[in-house]
Design a protein around this motif. Structure first.
Motif, short mmCIF file in Angstrom:
data_model
loop_
_atom_site.label_atom_id
_atom_site.label_comp_id
_atom_site.label_asym_id
_atom_site.label_seq_id
_atom_site.Cartn_x
_atom_site.Cartn_y
_atom_site.Cartn_z
N ARG A 309 0.84 -1.22 0.00
CA ARG A 309 0.00 0.00 0.00
C ARG A 309 0.86 1.25 0.00
O ARG A 309 0.54 2.25 -0.66
N SER A 310 1.99 1.19 0.71
CA SER A 310 2.87 2.35 0.73
C SER A 310 3.45 2.64 -0.65
O SER A 310 3.61 3.80 -1.04
N ARG A 311 3.72 1.58 -1.39
CA ARG A 311 4.37 1.75 -2.70
C ARG A 311 3.37 1.94 -3.83
O ARG A 311 3.61 2.72 -4.76
N PHE A 312 2.20 1.26 -3.76
CA PHE A 312 1.30 1.22 -4.92
C PHE A 312 -0.09 1.78 -4.65
O PHE A 312 -0.93 1.79 -5.54
N GLY A 313 -0.37 2.21 -3.42
CA GLY A 313 -1.66 2.79 -3.14
C GLY A 313 -2.54 1.89 -2.31
O GLY A 313 -2.24 0.71 -2.07
N PRO A 314 -3.68 2.40 -1.86
CA PRO A 314 -4.52 1.70 -0.88
C PRO A 314 -5.14 0.41 -1.38
O PRO A 314 -5.55 -0.44 -0.57
N ALA A 315 -5.24 0.21 -2.70
CA ALA A 315 -5.86 -1.01 -3.21
C ALA A 315 -4.88 -2.18 -3.30
O ALA A 315 -5.29 -3.32 -3.53
N ALA A 316 -3.61 -1.93 -3.10
CA ALA A 316 -2.59 -2.96 -3.30
C ALA A 316 -2.61 -3.99 -2.18
O ALA A 316 -3.04 -3.73 -1.05
N ASN A 317 -2.09 -5.19 -2.49
CA ASN A 317 -2.01 -6.27 -1.51
C ASN A 317 -0.64 -6.95 -1.59
O ASN A 317 0.23 -6.56 -2.38
#
Length: 494
Positions: A309-317
Motif C-alpha cells: 500500500r505504501s508503494r502502490f496505493g490503498p488497493a494494493a495487496n
C-alpha cells in the motif's frame, strides 16, 4: 505418421519418432569402412562425433571424416567405404531442429541447422542399436514445440558432477533441449560462492565443475537454465542471515526473503550477479517467485500488505509486492542478458501490479482454486512452458500425493504439451494443435523432497522411461505409437 511399409518391412526404431516415414524395404548397414562427410565447416563437430559413435558401436571399424571437400575427396578405388553425408539446408520445415534422412546405398542427412543434423544422427544410431541397420526410405521430422526440458532439484539433494554429465548425455539421446538446474533450495545451496561462502552446503559443485558441465551441455545442444529460487525457498541461504528473513510473528518465514527490506533485496541481487557470470552462456533464468508464503493466508503477513500500500496505493495487496519483486528482478536479469521465468502459483493475483509480459511462466499447478488459470497467463501475453505436476513431477519419496510418473499414465491420459494440470473440480486446461504461439514447450521435473528416498542411480533409472515418454509425446504433440510399441523401442535403443 504416414508409412508405405509392409508388415515384413523393418520399422523405424527411434525416439522421438519422425513426423513422417516412407520406407521402401530392407536395411542399410554400414560397411567395413564408413566415411562421414560434412562439406560445411559448421558441421565438422557433428561429423566427427558420429564417426566416433559408429566406431564405438562397432559399425564401421574405421569410421572417419575425410578432409574438407566431402566425399569427392576420397580415393575412387575406395569402393569398400559406405557414406553418411551430413549437410544443412532447406528442409521445407520451419524449425532449426528439423531434418530429413534419405537412406539408400548411402545415407543423406539434411538438417535445418547443426542441431537438426544432431537430432538426425541420433535417429540413425537408435536404429543401428535397435536392429543393426537403418530402414531404407525417407523420413522427415520437426518438433511440435521448441522446448522439451528436464528440471533437476540438485539443491535439496547433491548429485555428483559425473552423474549430471551422464544425465545430460541421456537427455540429448532423445531430443531434450533444456536442463533447468535448481541449485538453491531451503535444504541446500550447491554451487560454490566467493561472495557468500557462508551459505554454501558442505556437498557442492565447484565453479570449475559447473563450467565443464556447461561446456558439455552446449556441445550436446542443451541450454542450461539456472534456477535460483527467490524470494521463497531460501532457508539455506538465510540461515546465516536471519536479519534478511521476512518478519511474520505468526508464521515460519525462515525460508522467505524480506522483500520489504532494501538490504535483503541487495543480498538477493548480489547472488544473481555472481551466478549470472557463471551462467553467461544461458539465455533464460528461473527466479522462482513460488511458495513464498502461504498464499491462501496472505493476510497473515501484514508487513507485505503495508509495504504494498505504501508503494502502490490503498488497493494494493501482498501479491502486488511479490509481483513487483518478480518484475524488478526480471529487469535486473535482463541487464545480464537473461529472459526471466517464474512459477505460476503466486502470479496474476495482485490488485494493481501486472506481471511484465516479457516474463515467461513455468506453469506447474492449479491445485488451489485461487490460483489463476493458464488463460490468464496467455491473456497477459506471457510465453509459457508446461511443467504439469500431476503427470510430470518425479518427487522423491512420493510425498504430497505425487506418485512417481509412468509412461503408462502419459499414454492413458493422452498427455501432450497443450494439456496442463486440471483446475479444481476436474476442469480441463487443454489446447490442441496448432498450439498457441505462446506455448514454448513442456518439461519433466525431479524434486528431491525426501533426500534419501532414492540414490542418484535409482533416480536415473526411475525417470528414464517416463522422461522418454514425455520426449516422444512432446516432439509429436502426442504419439501415433501405441504404448506397447513405445516400450519396445524404448528398451531397444539403449
Amino acid at each position: 505418421m504416414s508409412s508405405t511399409t509392409s508388415a515384413a518391412t523393418p520399422m523405424w526404431s527411434s525416439l522421438p519418432q519422425p513426423t513422417s516415414v516412407d520406407l521402401t524395404g530392407g536395411l542399410w548397414q554400414p560397411g567395413r569402412r564408413v566415411l562421414v562427410t560434412a562439406p560445411q565447416a559448421g558441421l565438422r563437430r557433428e561429423a566427427e562425433r558420429l564417426a566416433d559413435e559408429l566406431t564405438a558401436l562397432g559399425h564401421g571399424a574405421a569410421a572417419e571424416v575425410p578432409a574438407p571437400g566431402g566425399v569427392e575427396d576420397r580415393d575412387p578405388a575406395d569402393t569398400q567405404a559406405t557414406v553418411v553425408a551430413l549437410r544443412t539446408g532447406d528442409t521445407g520445415m520451419a524449425s532449426p531442429e528439423s531434418f530429413t534422412i534419405s537412406v539408400g546405398d548411402t545415407v543423406e542427412v539434411v538438417g535445418g541447422s547443426a542441431v537438426g543434423v544432431f537430432r538426425a544422427t541420433r535417429q540413425l544410431l537408435h536404429n543401428l542399436i535397435a536392429q543393426d541397420g537403418v530402414p531404407r526410405g525417407q523420413v522427415r521430422s520437426e518438433p511440435a514445440v521448441a522446448e522439451r526440458g528436464l528440471h533437476l532439484d540438485a539443491a535439496r539433494k547433491h548429485y555428483p558432477a559425473s552423474w549430471i554429465a551422464d544425465l545430460l548425455r541421456s537427455l540429448s539421446w532423445v531430443g531434450i533441449t533444456t536442463f533447468q538446474w535448481h541449485f538453491s533450495e531451503s535444504l541446500g545451496f550447491r554451487i560454490a560462492s566467493e561472495r557468500h561462502p557462508e551459505i554454501v552446503s558442505a556437498e557442492h559443485h565447484t565453479k570449475a565443475e559447473v563450467r565443464e558441465l556447461l561446456e558439455l551441455a552446449a556441445d550436446l545442444h542443451i541450454e542450461v537454465v539456472p534456477s535460483l529460487d527467490m524470494p521463497g525457498h531460501l532457508r539455506q541461504a538465510l540461515a546465516t542471515h536471519p536479519e534478511w528473513q521476512l518478519p511474520a510473528p505468526a508464521a515460519d518465514t525462515t525460508h522467505a526473503l524480506d522483500i520489504t527490506s532494501p538490504d535483503a533485496v541487495r543480498f538477493a541481487r548480489d547472488l544473481i550477479d555472481e551466478y549470472a557470470e557463471l551462467f553467461s552462456t544461458s539465455r533464460h533464468w528461473n527466479l522462482g517467485a513460488d511458495e513464498f508464503v502461504a498464499f491462501e493466508a496472505m493476510d497473515d503477513y501484514p508487513v507485505l500488505a503495508d509495504a504494498a500500500r505504501s508503494r502502490f496505493g490503498p488497493a494494493a495487496n501482498g501479491f502486488d509486492l511479490l509481483t513487483a519483486f518478480a518484475n524488478d528482478t526480471a529487469a535486473h536479469l535482463a541487464e545480464h542478458g537473461f529472459t526471466a521465468r517464474v512459477w505460476n502459483d503466486g502470479m496474476f493475483r495482485g490488485a494493481v501490479v501486472a506481471l511484465d509480459p516479457g516474463v515467461q511462466v513455468t506453469w506447474w499447478t492449479n491445485w488451489n482454486a485461487l490460483m489463476r488459470p493458464v488463460t490468464d497467463g496467455l491473456a497477459g501475453g506471457h510465453r509459457i512452458v508446461n511443467f504439469m505436476d500431476s503427470l510430470l513431477y518425479y518427487v522423491l519419496g512420493e510425498v504430497n500425493n505425487y506418485p512417481y510418473p509412468t509412461s503408462e499414465r502419459l499414454w492413458a491420459e493422452d498427455w501432450h504439451p497443450g494439456a496442463f494440470t486440471r483446475l479444481p473440480g476436474g476442469v480441463a486446461q487443454t489446447w490442441g494443435t496448432p498450439y498457441p504461439e505462446q506455448l514454448l514447450g513442456a518439461s519433466f521435473s525431479v524434486w528431491s523432497d525426501i533426500v534419501d528416498a532414492q540414490t542418484p542411480d535409482e533416480v536415473a533409472a526411475g525417470i528414464r522411461r517416463p522422461l522418454r515418454g514425455m520426449a516422444e509425446r512432446a516432439w509429436n504433440a502426442g504419439s501415433r505409437l501405441g504404448h506397447d510399441a513405445f516400450l519396445r523401442i524404448e528398451a531397444a535403443i539403449g
